[in-house]
Structure formats: C-alpha cells, structure tokens
Design a protein around this motif. Sequence first.
Motif, short mmCIF file in Angstrom:
data_model
loop_
_atom_site.label_atom_id
_atom_site.label_comp_id
_atom_site.label_asym_id
_atom_site.label_seq_id
_atom_site.Cartn_x
_atom_site.Cartn_y
_atom_site.Cartn_z
N SER A 14 -28.63 -17.83 -26.80
CA SER A 14 -28.31 -16.55 -27.41
C SER A 14 -26.81 -16.30 -27.40
N GLY A 15 -26.30 -15.77 -28.50
CA GLY A 15 -24.89 -15.43 -28.57
C GLY A 15 -24.57 -14.04 -28.05
N GLN A 16 -25.59 -13.33 -27.59
CA GLN A 16 -25.37 -11.99 -27.06
C GLN A 16 -24.57 -12.06 -25.77
N GLU A 17 -23.68 -11.11 -25.59
CA GLU A 17 -22.78 -11.10 -24.44
C GLU A 17 -23.52 -11.15 -23.12
N ARG A 18 -24.68 -10.50 -23.04
CA ARG A 18 -25.39 -10.44 -21.77
C ARG A 18 -25.97 -11.79 -21.35
N PHE A 19 -26.02 -12.75 -22.29
CA PHE A 19 -26.53 -14.07 -21.95
C PHE A 19 -25.42 -15.11 -21.76
N LYS A 20 -24.17 -14.66 -21.82
CA LYS A 20 -23.06 -15.60 -21.75
C LYS A 20 -23.02 -16.33 -20.41
N SER A 21 -23.35 -15.62 -19.34
CA SER A 21 -23.33 -16.26 -18.02
C SER A 21 -24.39 -17.36 -17.93
N ILE A 22 -25.50 -17.18 -18.66
CA ILE A 22 -26.54 -18.22 -18.69
C ILE A 22 -26.01 -19.45 -19.40
N SER A 23 -25.38 -19.25 -20.55
CA SER A 23 -24.90 -20.39 -21.33
C SER A 23 -23.85 -21.18 -20.56
N GLN A 24 -23.00 -20.49 -19.80
CA GLN A 24 -21.94 -21.18 -19.08
C GLN A 24 -22.48 -22.10 -17.99
N GLN A 25 -23.68 -21.83 -17.51
CA GLN A 25 -24.29 -22.70 -16.50
C GLN A 25 -24.59 -24.08 -17.05
N PHE A 26 -24.70 -24.20 -18.39
CA PHE A 26 -25.10 -25.46 -19.01
C PHE A 26 -23.90 -26.27 -19.51
N TYR A 27 -22.73 -25.68 -19.56
CA TYR A 27 -21.60 -26.31 -20.24
C TYR A 27 -21.27 -27.69 -19.69
N ASN A 28 -21.34 -27.84 -18.39
CA ASN A 28 -20.94 -29.13 -17.80
C ASN A 28 -22.11 -30.12 -17.73
N LYS A 29 -23.23 -29.79 -18.36
CA LYS A 29 -24.41 -30.66 -18.32
C LYS A 29 -24.72 -31.28 -19.66
N VAL A 30 -23.87 -31.03 -20.65
CA VAL A 30 -24.18 -31.50 -22.00
C VAL A 30 -23.16 -32.54 -22.45
N LYS A 61 -15.19 -25.56 -18.51
CA LYS A 61 -16.29 -26.03 -17.66
C LYS A 61 -16.58 -27.52 -17.81
N ASN A 62 -16.12 -28.11 -18.90
CA ASN A 62 -16.48 -29.50 -19.20
C ASN A 62 -15.29 -30.17 -19.89
N SER A 63 -14.75 -31.18 -19.27
CA SER A 63 -13.56 -31.84 -19.81
C SER A 63 -13.88 -33.07 -20.64
N ASN A 64 -15.16 -33.38 -20.81
CA ASN A 64 -15.52 -34.62 -21.47
C ASN A 64 -16.71 -34.41 -22.41
N PHE A 65 -16.43 -33.95 -23.61
CA PHE A 65 -17.50 -33.74 -24.58
C PHE A 65 -16.96 -33.90 -26.00
N ASP A 66 -17.87 -34.08 -26.93
CA ASP A 66 -17.54 -34.10 -28.35
C ASP A 66 -18.08 -32.83 -29.00
N TYR A 67 -17.50 -32.46 -30.13
CA TYR A 67 -18.00 -31.25 -30.79
C TYR A 67 -17.67 -31.28 -32.27
N VAL A 68 -18.44 -30.49 -33.01
CA VAL A 68 -18.15 -30.22 -34.42
C VAL A 68 -18.19 -28.71 -34.63
N ILE A 69 -17.51 -28.28 -35.68
CA ILE A 69 -17.51 -26.87 -36.08
C ILE A 69 -18.39 -26.72 -37.31
N VAL A 70 -19.23 -25.71 -37.31
CA VAL A 70 -20.14 -25.46 -38.43
C VAL A 70 -19.96 -24.04 -38.95
N GLY A 71 -19.68 -23.94 -40.25
CA GLY A 71 -19.66 -22.65 -40.93
C GLY A 71 -20.95 -22.51 -41.72
#
Length: 204
Positions: free
Chosen positions: A62-78, A106-116
């Motif tokens: 979820s992109g809602q602000e109240r779920f941001k802390s949840i998302s940050q828990q996963f950043y270094n696991k992907v 949170k994660n110094s080693n990942f790949d990413y793309v930007i999607v519009g």
Amino acid sequence: MTSKHIKILLLGNSAVGKTSLLMRYTKNEFQNNYISTSGYDCISKKLKIKNMNIVLQITDISGQERFKSISQQFYNKVDGFIFVFDVTNNESFQEINNWLTDAQDKNSNFDYVIVGNKIDLKDSIIIKREDVTNSNIFGNAKYFETSAKNNINVKEAFEELTKMILKRLKREGSIADDEFNTVDTFSLSHSNHNSINEKKGSCF
C-alpha cells in the motif's frame, strides 16, 4: 533443473495502479475499481530461462502513509523495485524520489525501473516521457510508460527488471555460468503454471 527465486517490490503512492499492474502481469486481468491494498499482497509467477526455473515473488505494498513503516521492513530483503507513478498526477511523480531514497537507505544492492502508469488516459497526461528522462534524479534508470488497462508495456517492465537482476546476480557469482550462457541475449518464457496465488506474508 535449477530454480531461482527473485523478490520484487512495487512501490509508489496510493492509487497509481500498482495492483492493476500486478494483476495484469500475473493473471492478465484488469478491473476498473480495485479496492486499495491494505498492508501488502504477494503473487508469484513462474518463468523459465534455458535450464533455469525462475519464480518471481512480487509484492504490492500500500502507498498509504500509515503503511510506510511496513514497506520499509521489506526493503533490504528484495532484489529489485518497480517504482510506479500516475502520469496524470504530478504529486505521485514527485514522490518517486522519496520512495527511491528510502529504498536506497535500507538496501545498497538492488536494480530498479521507473514506471509511469495510466497512459490510456491520453487527455489527462501531465507527466511526459521527457520529464522523466531529463530528470537527474533517476540517473540512467530504465523508464516504461504503461497502461494496465490496455496491457501496454506491462510485461516488458517486469521482465526487463528480471533480466537486470539476473545479470547482476551472475556478475556477483550468485548464478553459475553454466546456468545460462548468453546473459545479454537470453529470453524469458512463461511456464505452463502461469501464476500462483500466495498468502499474505509468504514472500518474506
């Protein structure tokens, strides 16, 4: 035959179409009105490259602000991120930099793309391709203009990121040379079992 699990996280503001992109890619489905994701959902998709089975574990948070802390828990696991904004919403575009910065913290080693996303809304588009490519925020990041509704560039975005991750893992030695030989020209194919619904939390 060897198997490789790759974890991908969809990030972006609420209502930019992350769930729509995920459902289009994994199930080839689209609904005009998805219920906003509460927390996170994960769907796995099987692909194949030469003699390797690939399981993409794709999590939509979820992109809602109240779920941001949840998302940050996963950043270094992907292994990679897809940062999504709505081309009809300038705020969602501006926020991509914050999502990217948080991930890099949170994660110094990942790949990413930007999607519009939502390029089907032609009369409402305010973020043009040049606005993204001329930005110095995203460096040389690959950018995809997509429509989950019309199924434009959805597969291409997910599978380009997958290829980027596989190439990096090969360079780092996480994938053996004999698992695929022509890393720059390989192609992905869909297995007979196209998608697997996973329970929440099963991807981590």
